[in-house]
Design an enzyme around this catalytic site. Structure first.
Site, short mmCIF file in Angstrom:
data_model
loop_
_atom_site.label_atom_id
_atom_site.label_comp_id
_atom_site.label_asym_id
_atom_site.label_seq_id
_atom_site.Cartn_x
_atom_site.Cartn_y
_atom_site.Cartn_z
N GLY A 170 -15.74 6.84 -9.30
CA GLY A 170 -14.42 7.36 -9.65
C GLY A 170 -14.41 8.74 -10.25
N GLU A 207 -12.33 13.60 -6.57
CA GLU A 207 -11.01 13.49 -5.95
C GLU A 207 -11.14 12.56 -4.74
OE1 GLU A 207 -8.20 14.85 -6.96
OE2 GLU A 207 -9.01 16.08 -8.58
N LYS A 236 -8.72 24.85 -12.12
CA LYS A 236 -8.81 24.65 -13.57
C LYS A 236 -8.98 25.96 -14.32
CE LYS A 236 -10.64 19.94 -13.17
NZ LYS A 236 -11.82 19.04 -13.34
#
Length: 815
Positions: A665, A668, A683
């Site tokens: 997890g 993306e 970011k």
């Protein structure tokens, strides 16, 4: 002498009337009693409906009258023993026949005058009081029934007659003195008569007024108003879910609240008893043990400067404007004379010191007549252009804060308007008297419920603050967020006085709303059984509810969802975005969202856009707000890439490590966004923008390490290509390892320029000791020029990202 009044709900049926009998018995044990009663619940409305139907030629009035007759006959039969019914039923039948005769005349004439309507509605109280008197007799309680029309003298303003107190007081006192042996007097409320003995009424709710008139005339020691609520409340229970009882309130405060829509007591009731200092108790017929509310001169502070909040619906604002008004006396006088001539009551007045305009609030039903009257009065000024035609705004309401103690508490109005502003409630007009007992504001009618709840929470809620949350996205992060909300529910209420209710949930397939809150224990079941997801309907469902303290949480990566932020912010709905698309879109859109958030007092928070749950953006904003300037940023901003390069040593295929990161997890949905550096570019651009740079994605340099062959086709093709390019990845690793260094994908910002790329990092560098999926951000500023301010920790994973969204939700509501 004591006076007890029972309203329509208290005498709605035989069962309730028997409750009244029991309560009056208890009262008689204390003192002589005068009992004033309303019509049976709902009868006055039915009488008016029948009369109006007759006036329009609608023969259904006969059916309505038959319902009224049947209702009273059934009540008699349920209350009285068979042997005592005959005379009462005969009297009921006689009066019902009289009503029918009058309505027949109305039907034939096709006209219903105010005088005739008063006559018709008077029968409601006449019938109920007569039946109740008979019930007391059957119970062995002697009483004297008296027609109030013989006692209370008024003028001839039918529908809302003014009392002649000199004559009335003398008649009431004389009647009581003539009957010294009687302990219980029963009077019909609401009705009176003029100097020609023509029936008049005291206005809807006038039975309260009847009781107050009698109590004041006799210098009674107390007046009790018995109704279906346990006293006056801090707000209307139909609008606020947890109003508080007001144990004691001053006469002036009670008048203000009742004038502004508090239905517990009829406004004129207070004046007669206030002159005599007679305490008024508001009690509940159906919960007589409840303490109720006492209205008197001396009151104790309830811990708040505000005693209650009330409202008036269906208000119109009338604005008279014009440059010709400035400095010219008499405009206000003429305005009010025009309104007075049409019997239009002014609810609120406000005028700016410039004298360029004067604004008044009136009942919406009077707006058209008001415009005609005022435009006629100022016909010359309008035609010569020095005054504009009267401007009318409808669809409004007035909300009012009431409290005697406001005058000794600075900042009440600031707190009031600040709370309304934060929740997007626009105030159209404001009025505050010099007594400082009332602050009134005109708002849109659609905003009344939200406004009253906002103010009630602001001034009275000592238990908790309610957040109304809408979550879009129930994948890994959304699922964890809901689990954290459930886990922390008790903590938030106990320690932070906050209750978070999820009002709406949506994913790509389904959406569900529940205004009372979706159960967190089985939210998946509710969502699975929801309606098909339609984004426009989802957004409309959020905005149309118009709830206070609303937060929209986007836990998706969906561009369409991000495109709706502006519409939400313009409705003063706070937006918490885990989704990076909005903040990394073109600069103009990013700036628009920031500006809308400021303009509409709706926080736009996106801490999780950079560093998941790490306080990266929050720290950066704190630096800037405190006057520091960011000169340089170095950061590892991809938990995915840090995980990959921390776990890749050339012995295990690079593609396997990437696949592990996706399975755990950290990536993306499409891992290429991470490995290409695109996500890191977003970011660092967001951090550059938050630092004050007008940066676009094309301004960010990207030294990509991925072969072009890996970036084509599907995700499956991506993994296959990485396997074929294993030698390339191994060479990257070995080049760094041969220098005793590690591979780190670094984002940099240096005096306006930003870039990302793979670098060799040695042991002496702050970025070297970064393990697992951790992120780190180094802020070099004017205050931290050599030794940077470091924010470091887990930068990926559903749990930490959910916790960052959770923190933003709490931050949004406390901003």
């Amino acid at each position: 002498m004591q006076v007890l009044k029972f309203g329509g709900s208290s005498v709605a049926n035989a069962e309730n009337i028997n409750k009244v009998i029991a309560l009056v018995k208890q009262a008689l044990a204390k003192d002589k009693t005068i009992l004033v009663v309303s019509a049976l619940g709902g009868i006055t409305d039915k009488l008016i409906q029948a009369a109006q139907s007759a006036a329009t030629g609608d023969e259904s009035y006969k059916e309505k009258l038959q319902e009224i007759e049947n209702r009273h006959i059934e009540t008699v039969r349920a209350l009285l023993p068979l042997t005592g019914q005959s005379s009462v039923l005969s009297a009921v039948k006689t009066r019902c026949n009289e009503i029918e005769d009058i309505c027949s005349g109305v039907f034939l004439l096709g006209e219903l005058s105010a005088r005739t309507q008063d006559k018709i509605v008077s029968y409601g109280e006449l019938l109920s009081s007569f039946i109740i008197a008979a019930r007391f007799e059957s119970a062995g309680i002697a009483n004297a029934w008296k027609d109030s029309r013989e006692l209370i003298r008024t003028d001839s303003r039918f529908g809302h007659a003014a009392v002649d107190f000199v004559t009335t007081n003398a008649r009431i006192l004389g009647y009581i003195l003539e009957n010294p042996a009687v302990n219980l007097f029963i009077l019909p409320g609401f009705i009176a008569s003029d100097s020609h003995n023509v029936t008049t009424t005291l206005g809807r709710g006038g039975s309260d007024y009847t009781a107050a008139i009698v109590a004041a005339a006799l210098d009674g020691h107390t007046l009790e108003i018995w109704t279906d609520v346990s006293g006056m409340m801090t707000a209307d229970p139909r609008l606020v879910s947890n109003p508080r009882l007001i144990p004691n309130i001053s006469y002036q405060e009670a008048m203000e609240l009742s004038h502004f829509g508090a239905k517990v007591i009829y406004p004129p009731t207070i004046q007669p008893v206030m002159r005599k200092g007679i305490p008024v108790w508001i009690k509940n017929t159906f919960a007589p043990a409840d303490p109720g509310t006492v209205i008197e001169f001396e009151t104790t502070n309830n811990g708040s400067s505000i005693r209650g909040i009330s409202s008036i619906a269906k208000v119109a604002l009338l604005s008279l404007e014009g440059s010709g008004m400035v400095g010219i006396p008499g405009f206000s006088k003429r305005l009010f004379e025009a309104l007075s001539g049409q019997q239009i009551n002014v609810i609120l007045i406000t005028q700016g010191s410039s004298e360029h305009s004067i604004c008044v609030g009136v009942d919406e039903n009077s707006a058209s007549a008001a415009k005609q009257a005022v435009d006629n009065a100022f016909d010359y000024e309008i035609n010569t252009g020095i005054v504009e035609p009267l401007i009318i705004e409808t669809g409004l309401a007035i909300i009012a804060l009431v409290g005697d103690h406001m005058k000794s508490h600075p900042g009440v109005s600031g707190k009031m308007f600040g709370a309304l502003g934060r929740n997007g409630v626009n105030v159209r007009a404001i009025a505050q008297g010099s007594s400082e007992r009332n602050i009134s504001a005109v708002v849109a009618a659609d905003d009344v419920r939200k406004a009253i709840n906002v103010l009630h929470e602001e001034f009275f809620e000592t238990s908790y603050k309610q957040i109304n949350l809408f979550i879009t996205g129930t994948g890994n992060v959304g699922h964890r967020l809901i689990a954290q909300l459930l886990q922390q529910r008790s903590y938030l209420q106990e320690h932070l006085r906050i209750q978070i209710r999820i009002i709406g949930l949506a994913n790509s397939r389904k959406m569900v709303f529940n205004n009372e809150g979706i159960s967190l224990d089985n939210w998946q079941h509710h969502l699975d059984n929801g309606q098909p997801m339609q984004l426009d309907e989802w957004i409309a469902g959020i905005t149309s509810r118009n709830l206070r303290n609303t937060v929209f949480a986007d836990v998706t990566a969906n561009a369409d969802v991000a495109s709706r932020y502006a519409a939400l912010l313009q409705k003063s709905i706070s937006v918490v975005a885990c989704n990076k698309i909005a903040c990394s879109s073109i600069y103009g859109n990013y700036r628009l969202l920031k500006d809308l958030a400021r303009e509409f007092n709706a926080p736009f928070l996106f801490e999780t856009n950079v560093g998941a749950g790490l306080p990266v953006i929050g720290t950066l904003n704190d630096l800037l707000r405190s006057g520091d300037k960011v000169r340089r940023i170095q950061a590892v901003l991809s938990g995915t890439l840090n995980f990959v390069f921390n776990n890749y040593n050339g012995q295990r295929p690079f593609s396997d490590v990437v696949r592990q990161a996706q399975e755990e997890g950290y990536t993306e949905p499409d891992p290429r966004l991470d490995l290409s550096g695109t996500d890191v570019m977003r970011k660092i651009m967001i951090l550059a923008r938050e630092s004050g740079e007008k940066t676009e994605m094309e301004d960010i340099g990207n030294r990509s390490f991925m072969p072009a062959s890996c970036m084509q086709g599907s995700v499956a093709d991506f993994y296959a290509a990485m396997t074929k390019e294993e030698a390339h990845f191994k060479q990257l690793y070995q080049a760094a390892a041969s220098e005793g260094k590690k591979l780190k994908f670094v984002a940099s910002y240096d005096n306006g320029k930003a870039s990302v790329g793979l670098e060799h990092i040695g042991p002496e560098h702050d970025l070297y000791h970064l393990y697992g999926k951790d992120n780190v951000v180094l802020f070099y500023t004017d205050r931290y020029p050599e030794q940077p301010l470091v924010v470091k920790g887990a930068g990926a994973g559903a749990d930490v990202t959910a916790s960052g969204v959770f923190a933003d939700i709490l931050r949004a509501i406390n901003s």
